[in-house]
Scaffold this motif. Structure first.
Motif, PDB file in Angstrom:
ATOM      1  N   ARG A  43       0.967  -1.163  -0.133  1.00  0.00           N
ATOM      2  CA  ARG A  43       0.049  -0.162  -0.033  1.00  0.00           C
ATOM      3  C   ARG A  43       0.833   1.357   0.215  1.00  0.00           C
ATOM      4  NH1 ARG A  43      -2.483  -0.364   6.037  1.00  0.00           N
ATOM      5  NH2 ARG A  43      -0.807   0.322   7.285  1.00  0.00           N
ATOM      6  N   GLN A  44       0.231   2.399  -0.507  1.00  0.00           N
ATOM      7  CA  GLN A  44       0.900   3.431  -0.544  1.00  0.00           C
ATOM      8  C   GLN A  44       0.080   4.570  -0.164  1.00  0.00           C
ATOM      9  OE1 GLN A  44       3.062   4.265  -4.330  1.00  0.00           O
ATOM     10  NE2 GLN A  44       4.302   5.697  -3.327  1.00  0.00           N
ATOM     11  N   ALA A  45       0.190   5.413   0.930  1.00  0.00           N
ATOM     12  CA  ALA A  45      -0.419   6.649   1.128  1.00  0.00           C
ATOM     13  C   ALA A  45       0.251   7.868   0.665  1.00  0.00           C
ATOM     14  CB  ALA A  45      -0.667   6.616   2.832  1.00  0.00           C
ATOM     15  N   PRO A  46      -0.466   8.985   0.222  1.00  0.00           N
ATOM     16  CA  PRO A  46       0.032  10.012   0.024  1.00  0.00           C
ATOM     17  C   PRO A  46       1.376  10.776   0.759  1.00  0.00           C
ATOM     18  CG  PRO A  46      -2.355  10.163  -0.121  1.00  0.00           C
ATOM     19  CD  PRO A  46      -2.031   8.928   0.638  1.00  0.00           C
ATOM     20  N   GLY A  47       2.139  10.719  -0.187  1.00  0.00           N
ATOM     21  CA  GLY A  47       3.566  11.309   0.753  1.00  0.00           C
ATOM     22  C   GLY A  47       4.255  10.307   1.211  1.00  0.00           C
ATOM     23  N   VAL A 105      -0.667  -4.355  10.798  1.00  0.00           N
ATOM     24  CA  VAL A 105      -2.038  -4.928  10.475  1.00  0.00           C
ATOM     25  C   VAL A 105      -1.972  -6.412  10.927  1.00  0.00           C
ATOM     26  CG1 VAL A 105      -1.643  -3.710   8.211  1.00  0.00           C
ATOM     27  CG2 VAL A 105      -0.971  -6.234   8.473  1.00  0.00           C
ATOM     28  N   LYS A 106      -1.064  -6.857  11.792  1.00  0.00           N
ATOM     29  CA  LYS A 106      -1.124  -8.028  12.491  1.00  0.00           C
ATOM     30  C   LYS A 106      -2.303  -8.120  13.469  1.00  0.00           C
ATOM     31  CE  LYS A 106       3.522  -9.578  12.293  1.00  0.00           C
ATOM     32  NZ  LYS A 106       4.913  -9.740  13.034  1.00  0.00           N
ATOM     33  N   GLY A 107      -3.091  -9.182  13.300  1.00  0.00           N
ATOM     34  CA  GLY A 107      -4.359  -9.429  13.812  1.00  0.00           C
ATOM     35  C   GLY A 107      -5.530  -8.771  13.488  1.00  0.00           C
ATOM     36  N   ARG A 108      -5.403  -8.179  12.519  1.00  0.00           N
ATOM     37  CA  ARG A 108      -6.638  -7.447  11.940  1.00  0.00           C
ATOM     38  C   ARG A 108      -6.701  -7.689  10.361  1.00  0.00           C
ATOM     39  NH1 ARG A 108      -6.425  -1.913  11.021  1.00  0.00           N
ATOM     40  NH2 ARG A 108      -4.226  -1.774  10.777  1.00  0.00           N
ATOM     41  N   PHE A 109      -5.580  -7.943   9.837  1.00  0.00           N
ATOM     42  CA  PHE A 109      -5.552  -8.308   8.432  1.00  0.00           C
ATOM     43  C   PHE A 109      -5.332  -9.966   8.050  1.00  0.00           C
ATOM     44  CE2 PHE A 109      -4.519  -4.132   6.172  1.00  0.00           C
ATOM     45  CZ  PHE A 109      -5.882  -3.623   7.050  1.00  0.00           C
ATOM     46  N   THR A 110      -6.085 -10.390   7.021  1.00  0.00           N
ATOM     47  CA  THR A 110      -5.680 -12.011   6.577  1.00  0.00           C
ATOM     48  C   THR A 110      -5.689 -12.021   5.432  1.00  0.00           C
ATOM     49  OG1 THR A 110      -6.973 -12.755   8.975  1.00  0.00           O
ATOM     50  CG2 THR A 110      -6.263 -14.329   7.154  1.00  0.00           C
ATOM     51  N   ASN A 114     -10.111  -6.176   8.525  1.00  0.00           N
ATOM     52  CA  ASN A 114     -11.011  -6.096   9.596  1.00  0.00           C
ATOM     53  C   ASN A 114     -10.644  -4.706  10.470  1.00  0.00           C
ATOM     54  OD1 ASN A 114     -12.719  -8.085   8.772  1.00  0.00           O
ATOM     55  ND2 ASN A 114     -11.592  -9.481   9.986  1.00  0.00           N
ATOM     56  N   SER A 115     -11.437  -4.134  11.285  1.00  0.00           N
ATOM     57  CA  SER A 115     -11.019  -3.378  12.159  1.00  0.00           C
ATOM     58  C   SER A 115     -10.276  -2.076  11.556  1.00  0.00           C
ATOM     59  CB  SER A 115     -10.179  -3.719  13.704  1.00  0.00           C
ATOM     60  OG  SER A 115     -10.888  -4.994  14.030  1.00  0.00           O
ATOM     61  N   LEU A 116     -10.607  -1.837  10.561  1.00  0.00           N
ATOM     62  CA  LEU A 116      -9.817  -0.803   9.603  1.00  0.00           C
ATOM     63  C   LEU A 116      -9.730   0.616  10.509  1.00  0.00           C
ATOM     64  CD1 LEU A 116     -11.384  -1.875   6.293  1.00  0.00           C
ATOM     65  CD2 LEU A 116      -8.868  -1.509   6.680  1.00  0.00           C
ATOM     66  N   ARG A 117      -8.585   1.103  10.063  1.00  0.00           N
ATOM     67  CA  ARG A 117      -8.349   2.513  10.849  1.00  0.00           C
ATOM     68  C   ARG A 117      -8.133   3.589   9.837  1.00  0.00           C
ATOM     69  NH1 ARG A 117      -3.588  -0.394  14.676  1.00  0.00           N
ATOM     70  NH2 ARG A 117      -4.786  -1.906  15.662  1.00  0.00           N
ATOM     71  N   TYR A 118      -8.273   4.727  10.418  1.00  0.00           N
ATOM     72  CA  TYR A 118      -7.940   5.993   9.594  1.00  0.00           C
ATOM     73  C   TYR A 118      -6.523   5.698   8.846  1.00  0.00           C
ATOM     74  CZ  TYR A 118     -11.680   8.599  11.860  1.00  0.00           C
ATOM     75  OH  TYR A 118     -12.816   8.757  12.076  1.00  0.00           O
ATOM     76  N   GLU A 119      -5.667   5.363   9.592  1.00  0.00           N
ATOM     77  CA  GLU A 119      -4.044   5.256   9.062  1.00  0.00           C
ATOM     78  C   GLU A 119      -4.241   3.949   7.921  1.00  0.00           C
ATOM     79  OE1 GLU A 119      -5.042   5.222  12.102  1.00  0.00           O
ATOM     80  OE2 GLU A 119      -3.905   3.731  13.235  1.00  0.00           O
ATOM     81  N   ASP A 120      -5.274   3.261   7.556  1.00  0.00           N
ATOM     82  CA  ASP A 120      -5.135   2.263   6.678  1.00  0.00           C
ATOM     83  C   ASP A 120      -5.439   2.893   5.101  1.00  0.00           C
ATOM     84  OD1 ASP A 120      -6.582   0.139   8.983  1.00  0.00           O
ATOM     85  OD2 ASP A 120      -4.376   0.112   8.250  1.00  0.00           O
ATOM     86  N   THR A 121      -5.881   3.930   5.361  1.00  0.00           N
ATOM     87  CA  THR A 121      -6.224   4.611   4.047  1.00  0.00           C
ATOM     88  C   THR A 121      -5.035   4.805   2.900  1.00  0.00           C
ATOM     89  OG1 THR A 121      -7.914   5.980   5.018  1.00  0.00           O
ATOM     90  CG2 THR A 121      -7.307   6.763   3.087  1.00  0.00           C
ATOM     91  N   ALA A 122      -5.228   4.186   1.749  1.00  0.00           N
ATOM     92  CA  ALA A 122      -3.968   4.099   0.808  1.00  0.00           C
ATOM     93  C   ALA A 122      -4.573   3.545  -0.427  1.00  0.00           C
ATOM     94  CB  ALA A 122      -2.766   3.501   1.436  1.00  0.00           C
ATOM     95  N   VAL A 123      -3.838   3.723  -1.320  1.00  0.00           N
ATOM     96  CA  VAL A 123      -3.869   2.863  -2.537  1.00  0.00           C
ATOM     97  C   VAL A 123      -3.343   1.462  -2.316  1.00  0.00           C
ATOM     98  CG1 VAL A 123      -3.531   2.562  -5.112  1.00  0.00           C
ATOM     99  CG2 VAL A 123      -3.885   4.933  -4.015  1.00  0.00           C
ATOM    100  N   TYR A 124      -4.153   0.171  -2.659  1.00  0.00           N
ATOM    101  CA  TYR A 124      -3.491  -0.921  -2.280  1.00  0.00           C
ATOM    102  C   TYR A 124      -3.165  -1.609  -3.639  1.00  0.00           C
ATOM    103  CZ  TYR A 124      -4.658  -0.869   2.646  1.00  0.00           C
ATOM    104  OH  TYR A 124      -4.431  -0.467   3.928  1.00  0.00           O
ATOM    105  N   PHE A 125      -2.057  -2.186  -3.689  1.00  0.00           N
ATOM    106  CA  PHE A 125      -1.545  -2.681  -4.882  1.00  0.00           C
ATOM    107  C   PHE A 125      -1.255  -4.215  -4.713  1.00  0.00           C
ATOM    108  CE2 PHE A 125      -0.543   0.971  -7.422  1.00  0.00           C
ATOM    109  CZ  PHE A 125      -0.396   2.198  -6.476  1.00  0.00           C
ATOM    110  N   VAL A 181      -8.470   2.238  -0.904  1.00  0.00           N
ATOM    111  CA  VAL A 181      -9.081   2.087   0.370  1.00  0.00           C
ATOM    112  C   VAL A 181      -9.088   3.317   1.117  1.00  0.00           C
ATOM    113  CG1 VAL A 181      -9.018   0.712   2.338  1.00  0.00           C
ATOM    114  CG2 VAL A 181      -8.381  -0.399   0.370  1.00  0.00           C
ATOM    115  N   THR A 182     -10.108   3.858   1.407  1.00  0.00           N
ATOM    116  CA  THR A 182     -10.461   5.021   2.165  1.00  0.00           C
ATOM    117  C   THR A 182     -11.298   4.574   3.609  1.00  0.00           C
ATOM    118  OG1 THR A 182     -10.331   6.362   0.004  1.00  0.00           O
ATOM    119  CG2 THR A 182     -11.229   7.344   2.246  1.00  0.00           C
ATOM    120  N   VAL A 183     -10.499   4.710   4.693  1.00  0.00           N
ATOM    121  CA  VAL A 183     -11.339   4.860   6.006  1.00  0.00           C
ATOM    122  C   VAL A 183     -11.735   6.298   6.477  1.00  0.00           C
ATOM    123  CG1 VAL A 183     -11.163   3.717   8.225  1.00  0.00           C
ATOM    124  CG2 VAL A 183      -9.896   2.749   6.268  1.00  0.00           C
TER     125      VAL A 183
END
Length: 120
Positions: free
Chosen positions: A38-42, A66-71, A86-97, A116-118
């Motif tokens: 993933r890559q977030a702006p900046g 992301v351990k314990g939240r992503f599978t 799961n349990s997505l957070r604001y900081e998970d916002t990014a373009v996922y490749f 992905v925008t949270v």
């Protein structure tokens, strides 16, 4: 050549869930690893999760954040990987490749990315 087709991104509220899918086509290239970055702006592109040792074995690797939240899971027959978030957070916002690596040529292949925008 390998083409990676991604799906499943979108807008979700904090604490919500999303599932990303990535299907690899171009079956003349054997793949040894697949996963998501993933890559977030900046920011630089960073590893989210990967599976290595395909198709016979599997070794999962996750970013600490992301351990314990992503599978990450895979369907070897379909050459598809899934990222359940799961349990997505604001900081998970990014373009996922989606990413794949060729077994014999060692080349890296990338999908076009899915946003992905949270946000509340």
């Amino acid at each position: 050549q390998v083409q990676l087709v991604e799906s499943g991104g979108g807008l979700v509220q904090p604490g919500g869930s999303l599932r990303l899918s990535c299907a690899a086509s171009g079956t003349d290239v054997k793949i040894t690893a697949m996963g998501w970055y993933r890559q977030a702006p900046g920011n630089q592109r960073e590893l989210v999760a990967s599976i290595k040792g395909l198709p016979s074995g599997s070794f999962m690797n996750y970013a600490d954040s992301v351990k314990g939240r992503f599978t990450l899971s895979s369907d070897n027959a379909k050459k598809t990987v899934y990222l359940q978030m799961n349990s997505l957070r604001y900081e998970d916002t990014a373009v996922y490749f989606c990413h794949a690596r060729g077994l014999f040529n060692g080349r890296d292949y990338w999908g076009q990315g899915t946003q992905v925008t949270v946000s509340s």
